[in-house]
Motif scaffolding. Sequence first.
Motif, short mmCIF file in Angstrom:
data_model
loop_
_atom_site.label_atom_id
_atom_site.label_comp_id
_atom_site.label_asym_id
_atom_site.label_seq_id
_atom_site.Cartn_x
_atom_site.Cartn_y
_atom_site.Cartn_z
N LEU A 125 148.75 30.94 64.19
CA LEU A 125 147.74 29.98 63.77
C LEU A 125 147.60 28.81 64.76
CD1 LEU A 125 148.65 29.90 59.97
CD2 LEU A 125 146.91 31.30 61.09
N MET A 126 147.67 29.11 66.03
CA MET A 126 147.48 28.09 67.06
C MET A 126 146.05 27.57 67.01
SD MET A 126 148.60 26.40 69.73
CE MET A 126 147.92 25.54 71.16
N ASN A 127 145.92 26.23 67.04
CA ASN A 127 144.61 25.60 67.01
C ASN A 127 144.60 24.47 68.03
OD1 ASN A 127 142.19 24.32 66.45
ND2 ASN A 127 142.45 24.38 64.23
N ALA A 128 143.84 24.63 69.10
CA ALA A 128 143.75 23.62 70.16
C ALA A 128 142.51 22.77 69.98
CB ALA A 128 143.78 24.28 71.53
N ASN A 129 142.33 22.23 68.77
CA ASN A 129 141.12 21.44 68.49
C ASN A 129 141.30 19.96 68.84
OD1 ASN A 129 142.97 20.93 66.44
ND2 ASN A 129 141.43 20.78 64.83
N GLY A 130 142.39 19.61 69.53
CA GLY A 130 142.58 18.25 69.97
C GLY A 130 143.68 17.54 69.20
#
Length: 438
Positions: A125-130
């Motif tokens: 569940l990696m999320n690179a949304n900042g």
Amino acid sequence: MTPQPAPCPHPDAPYWWQAAPRPAPTQGTPPTKVDVVVIGSGITGLNAAIEIARGGRSVVVMEARSLGYGASTRNAGFVSRAFKHSFGTVKETYGLPYALQLFGELDASVRAVERRIAEENIACLMNANGRFMPCASTAHLEALLRDLEMQRTYLGFAYTPVSRAEVATELGTEKYVGGAIVHGLGGLHPGLYHAGLLDAARRAGVTLVDNTPVLSLSGQRNAFCVRTQRGEIACRDIVIGTNGYTRGLLPWLDRRLIPFDAFMIATEPVAPEVMARAIPGGKVAIDSNHNALFVRPSPDGSRVLFGGLTGSPPANLMDRGRHLQTMLGTLIPSLAETGLDTVWTGQCAATFDLFPHMGCRDGLWFAAGYCFVGVPMGTYLGTKLGRAVLGHKDAASVFADKAFRTLPFYNGRPWFVPLLTRYWQRQDARTPSGAIAA
């Protein structure tokens, strides 16, 4: 009336273990002879072991408790290049080339996580949304924006300033004067990430041995003896990847690490509209206080995760949880009546210069002292360690070149951490967000 926390299913069981429970105990006895013994089954140890095994060496990972019991499955899951030293401070102290190298490697550590996830097909569940960085004071905000602009100029790291009025689009609070969103960063589920690393290690042929403390190390490179509760292992190389749980095996390293507790809570499940009011931006957030507060939605968006009181004595863990619950409700008022599901702690490690370090001492390889960037630095330096053991030239790192200092008479027992924590809290009490820890 403040809701009381529900009993934890297990003492000190992190929220992350609900989706990634500790693996069943390993079967069989440890080998009596291998090429490399890796001590510690966390992010550092597993990344090192994967690299070494795929380089053709036989590897056993030794773990004192269940696999991944320590900070690798207890942290906040942040994937960032935030650092206790600003780019400007490093530039002024060590020069621009060094600052570029150091912050370049910090960014490389984030990309190392992304690469490992992609290469091993890890569903975490990696999320690179900042990453949202709210500021507790105008002085903090000015310093942050000045430093981020330098990073943008010299390194191309993108960011967006956030005004006081715009804070509410990221967090449902009025405690901050502004902040910034740093793009390309984010968070993951550390329990699932660790589970993916375990699977990758097994595929690489790594032998995993849990519930077997290492008692002592002796010998020299190419002829080490690792004594455990279940026998001795002869090996060529040893890698120590225990970070905040390092105790006694290498006194030289103990004297250079400052272990401390970090505390987190998970709320009970919340409705989507509650989450939208509390964390409308959906990002991980860490504020600018000396003893920072950090908050994020769980990766599945069902709960709010919150941390603070870092460095405080463990004391009664449920009391810490109730304190954090009150702090969260004060910071984000819409969560004031939200119940508490889980509270946990884990051992982190800092260093006296507040830089991570890796290297080799008396033939023993190590990486430790991640200073709040454990997921990316454990991945990056663990991989570097593995390649160093194999003799690869690309194992070089700025974090291996720095002098690893200690203080006179320090023996690895950080008696001063609670004092420093109280000092930080007094300093932070001057700001609206810092005052909620009191």
